[in-house]
Design a protein around this motif. Structure first.
Motif, PDB file in Angstrom:
ATOM      1  N   PRO A  83       0.805  -1.234   0.000  1.00 25.23           N
ATOM      2  CA  PRO A  83       0.000   0.000   0.000  1.00 25.23           C
ATOM      3  C   PRO A  83       0.833   1.276   0.000  1.00 25.23           C
ATOM      4  O   PRO A  83       0.325   2.334  -0.349  1.00 25.23           O
ATOM      5  N   LEU A  84       2.106   1.173   0.409  1.00 26.66           N
ATOM      6  CA  LEU A  84       2.931   2.377   0.479  1.00 26.66           C
ATOM      7  C   LEU A  84       3.750   2.610  -0.781  1.00 26.66           C
ATOM      8  O   LEU A  84       4.425   3.637  -0.895  1.00 26.66           O
ATOM      9  N   ALA A  85       3.702   1.672  -1.729  1.00 28.53           N
ATOM     10  CA  ALA A  85       4.585   1.778  -2.894  1.00 28.53           C
ATOM     11  C   ALA A  85       4.314   3.070  -3.654  1.00 28.53           C
ATOM     12  O   ALA A  85       3.194   3.351  -4.068  1.00 28.53           O
ATOM     13  N   GLY A  86       5.369   3.875  -3.839  1.00 35.40           N
ATOM     14  CA  GLY A  86       5.271   5.083  -4.640  1.00 35.40           C
ATOM     15  C   GLY A  86       4.625   6.266  -3.950  1.00 35.40           C
ATOM     16  O   GLY A  86       4.467   7.317  -4.576  1.00 35.40           O
ATOM     17  N   LEU A  87       4.251   6.167  -2.674  1.00 36.99           N
ATOM     18  CA  LEU A  87       3.609   7.288  -1.992  1.00 36.99           C
ATOM     19  C   LEU A  87       4.643   8.325  -1.560  1.00 36.99           C
ATOM     20  O   LEU A  87       5.739   7.986  -1.131  1.00 36.99           O
ATOM     21  N   THR A  88       4.259   9.596  -1.666  1.00 37.70           N
ATOM     22  CA  THR A  88       5.086  10.676  -1.123  1.00 37.70           C
ATOM     23  C   THR A  88       4.860  10.749   0.384  1.00 37.70           C
ATOM     24  O   THR A  88       3.887  10.178   0.907  1.00 37.70           O
ATOM     25  N   PRO A  89       5.737  11.449   1.137  1.00 40.32           N
ATOM     26  CA  PRO A  89       5.502  11.593   2.584  1.00 40.32           C
ATOM     27  C   PRO A  89       4.132  12.192   2.895  1.00 40.32           C
ATOM     28  O   PRO A  89       3.478  11.785   3.855  1.00 40.32           O
ATOM     29  N   TRP A  90       3.677  13.172   2.089  1.00 42.69           N
ATOM     30  CA  TRP A  90       2.369  13.772   2.335  1.00 42.69           C
ATOM     31  C   TRP A  90       1.254  12.748   2.086  1.00 42.69           C
ATOM     32  O   TRP A  90       0.322  12.621   2.887  1.00 42.69           O
ATOM     33  N   GLN A  91       1.335  11.990   1.004  1.00 44.27           N
ATOM     34  CA  GLN A  91       0.319  10.977   0.729  1.00 44.27           C
ATOM     35  C   GLN A  91       0.295   9.927   1.831  1.00 44.27           C
ATOM     36  O   GLN A  91      -0.774   9.470   2.246  1.00 44.27           O
ATOM     37  N   ASP A  92       1.474   9.541   2.336  1.00 40.29           N
ATOM     38  CA  ASP A  92       1.503   8.540   3.392  1.00 40.29           C
ATOM     39  C   ASP A  92       0.932   9.096   4.687  1.00 40.29           C
ATOM     40  O   ASP A  92       0.253   8.376   5.436  1.00 40.29           O
ATOM     41  N   ALA A  93       1.177  10.388   4.973  1.00 41.31           N
ATOM     42  CA  ALA A  93       0.588  10.999   6.165  1.00 41.31           C
ATOM     43  C   ALA A  93      -0.933  11.000   6.060  1.00 41.31           C
ATOM     44  O   ALA A  93      -1.645  10.724   7.039  1.00 41.31           O
ATOM     45  N   VAL A  94      -1.463  11.309   4.864  1.00 37.75           N
ATOM     46  CA  VAL A  94      -2.921  11.292   4.668  1.00 37.75           C
ATOM     47  C   VAL A  94      -3.449   9.868   4.824  1.00 37.75           C
ATOM     48  O   VAL A  94      -4.492   9.634   5.448  1.00 37.75           O
ATOM     49  N   ARG A  95      -2.732   8.886   4.275  1.00 41.16           N
ATOM     50  CA  ARG A  95      -3.155   7.493   4.405  1.00 41.16           C
ATOM     51  C   ARG A  95      -3.224   7.073   5.866  1.00 41.16           C
ATOM     52  O   ARG A  95      -4.189   6.425   6.300  1.00 41.16           O
ATOM     53  N   ILE A  96      -2.208   7.463   6.652  1.00 43.66           N
ATOM     54  CA  ILE A  96      -2.190   7.106   8.074  1.00 43.66           C
ATOM     55  C   ILE A  96      -3.358   7.747   8.804  1.00 43.66           C
ATOM     56  O   ILE A  96      -4.069   7.100   9.585  1.00 43.66           O
ATOM     57  N   ALA A  97      -3.590   9.054   8.555  1.00 45.40           N
ATOM     58  CA  ALA A  97      -4.694   9.738   9.224  1.00 45.40           C
ATOM     59  C   ALA A  97      -6.033   9.139   8.805  1.00 45.40           C
ATOM     60  O   ALA A  97      -6.956   9.019   9.619  1.00 45.40           O
ATOM     61  N   ALA A  98      -6.170   8.750   7.535  1.00 44.11           N
ATOM     62  CA  ALA A  98      -7.437   8.195   7.053  1.00 44.11           C
ATOM     63  C   ALA A  98      -7.733   6.834   7.659  1.00 44.11           C
ATOM     64  O   ALA A  98      -8.886   6.398   7.668  1.00 44.11           O
ATOM     65  N   SER A  99      -6.706   6.148   8.184  1.00 44.99           N
ATOM     66  CA  SER A  99      -6.943   4.836   8.781  1.00 44.99           C
ATOM     67  C   SER A  99      -7.529   4.938  10.180  1.00 44.99           C
ATOM     68  O   SER A  99      -7.925   3.931  10.761  1.00 44.99           O
ATOM     69  N   ARG A 100      -7.601   6.153  10.714  1.00 47.77           N
ATOM     70  CA  ARG A 100      -8.129   6.358  12.056  1.00 47.77           C
ATOM     71  C   ARG A 100      -9.573   6.845  11.971  1.00 47.77           C
ATOM     72  O   ARG A 100      -9.907   7.673  11.130  1.00 47.77           O
ATOM     73  N   PRO A 101     -10.462   6.387  12.867  1.00 52.27           N
ATOM     74  CA  PRO A 101     -11.845   6.896  12.851  1.00 52.27           C
ATOM     75  C   PRO A 101     -11.891   8.357  13.260  1.00 52.27           C
ATOM     76  O   PRO A 101     -11.136   8.802  14.115  1.00 52.27           O
ATOM     77  N   THR A 102     -12.781   9.119  12.627  1.00 50.71           N
ATOM     78  CA  THR A 102     -12.907  10.553  12.970  1.00 50.71           C
ATOM     79  C   THR A 102     -14.304  10.903  13.417  1.00 50.71           C
ATOM     80  O   THR A 102     -14.603  12.070  13.654  1.00 50.71           O
TER      81      THR A 102
END
Length: 426
Positions: free
Chosen positions: A268-287
């Motif tokens: 899932p992390l292949a080719g992601l920029t640091p910003w995209q990965d930060a968004v992915r991490i935040a999106a995995s948490r319930p809001t």
């Protein structure tokens, strides 16, 4: 090869207190006092040092120089010279020191062991000076040897030696970096010479010959893939330990990535920029009803990527809407080719919707509250804003048909929150 030390402020000396704390600093003071035949000059020089009258001190090989303020307005230039070691002397000293690894460890700790001076003496090199090593001079009219200004410089130099014995080694002709590099090289050579010889290598034969007549049973079938990754272990909050929340998140994320690799063959992390990965991490948490833990995570991720929490929340909504493609639709306007985008307005008009305003890959409702964005994946993404605010937020799941996407947006079909999504899907 040249070090300058800032002036030391005045201090209040107690009666009978030695001027230097370390034994090698006191040995320097003893060399000074053995040089002088006039105790009054030494006492006055010590008082000058205590009163902070010695300006910045510059140390170079064989020389220590400083300006000392006396009774006149203009300071005097005090200088103390001592013999630097020859290359032969240094070679002898370093060879002897390299044979004792403890000497290097002590120097790195800013200590000078007694055994180091003993090693130097055995190598016929005198590391600490005697009175006959010191050659003082000063621009003052006093011809004492030394005068009170040079004496003040010597006392203040003892303080420098207290904190860093490499100052003495620089006076003798070698700088700290040069010495450490040379001692490291010599220690390695010395260790190599003392290392026992490697045992003889036993005879070998090719693997094909070793296994030629051996029967190997077939490998067992692989274990079934679990439906979802296991829950990460609980990490206690111990004093001085790593942040348990951070460890929990790293373990959970690693398990999810491993499970995705096992089931899909894709990281899932292949080719992601640091910003995209930060968004992915935040999106995995319930809001839904943001918890303090999630708010803290948002703040840390936003700070680490140079964004604010509003930017991150908007990007999370886009990620939940369409993953990395949805985030690109939020952040990267583009000019679509003729075709599906051009047919969208007539289709919307035929469905009874008002005339939308096109701009690049955006179609905006006349009242400025609804918007459809056409993505490179040929899907339509719904956005919503307060009328006239130009503050667009992703709202509905993307659709291949613009009319269906707009109906979903009007119906309020929000992007699902991970809190409402089964863990194996997350």
């Amino acid at each position: 090869m040249r070090r300058t030390f800032e002036a030391v402020p005045a201090r209040t000396a107690r009666e009978g207190e030695p001027f230097a704390d370390s034994w090698w600093g006191r040995a320097w003071v003893a060399a000074l006092e053995s040089l002088s035949m006039d105790g009054a000059r030494l006492a006055r020089g010590r008082a000058y040092a205590d009163e902070g009258k010695v300006a910045a001190i510059t140390v170079t090989p064989g020389r220590v120089v400083a300006y000392v303020h006396g009774s006149r307005p203009r300071p005097y230039r005090a200088e103390l010279r001592l013999r630097a070691f020859t290359d032969t002397g240094w070679d002898t000293l370093l060879g002897a020191v390299a044979a004792h690894p403890g000497h290097l460890s002590a120097l790195l700790a800013k200590e000078m062991p007694h055994s180091l001076t003993d090693t130097a003496r055995d190598a016929d090199v005198r590391l600490l000076p005697g009175g006959d090593d010191l050659d003082p001079s000063c621009t003052c009219p006093d011809h004492g040897r030394p005068c009170k200004h040079v004496a003040a410089l010597c006392y203040q130099t003892a303080r420098l030696l207290d904190s860093d014995p490499f100052v003495l080694l620089l006076m003798r002709g070698r700088g700290e970096r040069e010495l450490l590099d040379e001692l490291g090289r010599r220690n390695a050579e010395h260790s190599a010479r003392e290392r026992p010889a490697a045992p003889p290598v036993p005879p070998s034969l090719p693997a094909a010959e070793a296994w030629a007549d051996r029967f190997l049973p077939p490998l067992p079938p692989p274990l079934p893939v679990p439906p979802h990754p296991d829950r990460a272990p609980s990490y206690p909050d111990l004093p001085g330990a790593r942040d348990p929340l951070g460890l929990d998140h790293l373990a959970t994320d690693a398990a999810a990535r491993a499970h995705a690799l096992l089931t899909t063959g894709r990281d899932p992390l292949a080719g992601l920029t640091p910003w995209q990965d930060a968004v992915r991490i935040a999106a995995s948490r319930p809001t839904a009803g943001l918890t303090a833990t999630t708010r803290a995570l948002y703040r840390e991720l936003a700070h680490a990527t140079g964004r604010n929490t509003t930017d991150l929340a908007r990007a999370v909504a886009a990620w939940r809407q369409g993953g990395a493609e949805g985030l690109a639709v939020l952040e990267e306007p583009w000019d679509p080719p003729a075709g599906p985008f051009d047919r969208a307005r007539p289709l919307l008009a035929a469905a009874g919707f008002p005339r939308f305003t096109p701009r690049r890959n955006h179609l905006t409702h006349p009242d400025g509250s609804l918007q459809l964005r056409f993505g490179p994946d040929m899907r339509w993404y719904g956005y919503e804003s307060d009328p006239g605010a130009d503050d667009w937020w992703p709202r509905a799941a993307p659709q291949h048909d613009p009319v269906t996407a707009l109906d979903a947006l009007l119906a309020g079909d929000a992007v699902p929150d991970p809190e409402d999504t089964p863990s194996y899907v997350r």
